[in-house]
Scaffold this active site. Sequence first.
Site, mmCIF file in Angstrom:
data_model
loop_
_atom_site.group_PDB
_atom_site.id
_atom_site.type_symbol
_atom_site.label_atom_id
_atom_site.label_comp_id
_atom_site.label_asym_id
_atom_site.label_seq_id
_atom_site.Cartn_x
_atom_site.Cartn_y
_atom_site.Cartn_z
ATOM 1 N N LYS A 32 1.870 -37.628 4.200
ATOM 2 C CA LYS A 32 2.022 -36.309 3.576
ATOM 3 C C LYS A 32 0.921 -36.097 2.550
ATOM 4 C CE LYS A 32 5.305 -35.187 0.343
ATOM 5 N NZ LYS A 32 4.626 -34.431 -0.712
ATOM 6 N N ASP A 59 1.731 -30.524 2.799
ATOM 7 C CA ASP A 59 2.819 -30.056 1.922
ATOM 8 C C ASP A 59 2.234 -29.134 0.845
ATOM 9 O OD1 ASP A 59 5.112 -29.831 0.358
ATOM 10 O OD2 ASP A 59 4.934 -31.841 -0.493
ATOM 11 N N LYS A 61 3.467 -25.865 0.526
ATOM 12 C CA LYS A 61 4.560 -24.938 0.152
ATOM 13 C C LYS A 61 4.053 -23.515 -0.053
ATOM 14 C CE LYS A 61 7.264 -28.548 -2.232
ATOM 15 N NZ LYS A 61 6.286 -29.638 -2.356
ATOM 16 N N ASP A 64 3.732 -16.381 -0.401
ATOM 17 C CA ASP A 64 2.872 -15.236 -0.715
ATOM 18 C C ASP A 64 3.277 -14.102 0.208
ATOM 19 O OD1 ASP A 64 0.578 -13.654 -1.523
ATOM 20 O OD2 ASP A 64 -0.451 -15.528 -2.020
ATOM 21 N N THR A 118 14.354 -29.536 -5.673
ATOM 22 C CA THR A 118 15.405 -30.406 -6.214
ATOM 23 C C THR A 118 15.289 -30.548 -7.733
ATOM 24 O OG1 THR A 118 14.003 -32.217 -5.485
ATOM 25 C CG2 THR A 118 15.937 -31.770 -4.165
ATOM 26 N N ARG A 209 6.222 -43.267 -4.075
ATOM 27 C CA ARG A 209 5.921 -44.415 -4.943
ATOM 28 C C ARG A 209 6.438 -45.771 -4.491
ATOM 29 N NH1 ARG A 209 7.475 -40.574 -9.846
ATOM 30 N NH2 ARG A 209 8.673 -39.776 -8.087
HETATM 31 O O1 C5P Z 1 7.298 -40.991 -5.102
HETATM 32 P P1 C5P Z 1 8.451 -40.272 -4.452
HETATM 33 O O2 C5P Z 1 9.074 -41.047 -3.312
HETATM 34 O O3 C5P Z 1 9.469 -39.791 -5.459
HETATM 35 O O4 C5P Z 1 7.736 -38.990 -3.788
HETATM 36 C C1 C5P Z 1 8.458 -37.965 -3.181
HETATM 37 C C2 C5P Z 1 7.518 -36.941 -2.638
HETATM 38 O O5 C5P Z 1 8.306 -35.857 -2.124
HETATM 39 C C3 C5P Z 1 6.573 -36.315 -3.656
HETATM 40 O O6 C5P Z 1 5.365 -35.993 -2.961
HETATM 41 C C4 C5P Z 1 7.288 -35.054 -4.089
HETATM 42 O O7 C5P Z 1 6.414 -34.041 -4.493
HETATM 43 C C5 C5P Z 1 7.983 -34.652 -2.795
HETATM 44 N N1 C5P Z 1 9.163 -33.801 -2.966
HETATM 45 C C6 C5P Z 1 10.262 -34.188 -3.698
HETATM 46 N N2 C5P Z 1 11.344 -33.348 -3.831
HETATM 47 C C7 C5P Z 1 11.343 -32.163 -3.213
HETATM 48 C C8 C5P Z 1 10.244 -31.762 -2.453
HETATM 49 C C9 C5P Z 1 9.152 -32.626 -2.347
HETATM 50 O O8 C5P Z 1 10.281 -35.275 -4.241
HETATM 51 N N3 C5P Z 1 12.399 -31.386 -3.300
#
Ligand code: C5P
Length: 235
Positions: A32, A59, A61, A64, A118, A209
């Site tokens: 992603k 990603d 998003k 517009d 979220t 992460r």
């Molecule tokens: O590091 P981590 O596993 O928390 O990363 C989650 C990824 O998913 C990040 O790129 C974050 O921007 C994305 N994301 C999220 N919650 C959402 C939409 C996207 O954590 N509702």
Amino acid sequence: MEPRIIVALDFADADSAQACVNVLSPQTCKLKVGKELFTAEGPAFVSSLVRRGFDVFLDLKFHDIPTTVARACSAAANLGVWMLNVHALGGATMMQAARDALGQADDRALLVAVTVLTSLSDADLQQIGIQEGAAQTALRLAGLAHASGADGVVCSAHEAASVRERFGDAFLRITPGIRLADDSSDDQNRIMTPSRAVQSGASYLVVGRPVTRAADPTAVLRRIEFELTEKRGVH
Ligand code: C5P
């Protein structure tokens, strides 16, 4: 089997992202690319991942007016990405325009919609004039995305079951906030383990992460795969 894990390349530049990608394989994960890396490195970096054989979820998003979003979706699809996304809050006409822009080919890019971020609480939603709670709003927006021809939604694993129940298994649930049992939750509020997320109805798991910060990212991917396979009873 097609990989169900999407590794979030949340890096500031191509060199750091590349160092991570170099130890990953298209056979074990999809990738992603989000706003940070795309803004820093642009479409050339996305194309380079596609050329290396990775399925890429762009990603960005989009949100517009319909024509602008449709054109942005065409431009993204021209990079050869596997999946891209828009905000469901852009409305039905915008999502239909996005979907139309992607065409009918079997190998077209998939379109998913973000329902409610979220990070937004019920109080945040009230501030912007949305009185119903986040969960209810997410389900309503998932319905709008489904009716507008989207292929699925980005949602919390906690909402995946109700989305699947309401709109069927073919309507994809892409779920972030995934953590192994002994991982730190970082800044995620509502986390779930990979196997529970899939049992709850997630189609693809976005993991950032826990993989990108690991000393051995492939070992973490293997652990997640093992957990998923074990829970499916496949040995
Ligand atoms: O590091 P981590 O596993 O928390 O990363 C989650 C990824 O998913 C990040 O790129 C974050 O921007 C994305 N994301 C999220 N919650 C959402 C939409 C996207 O954590 N509702």
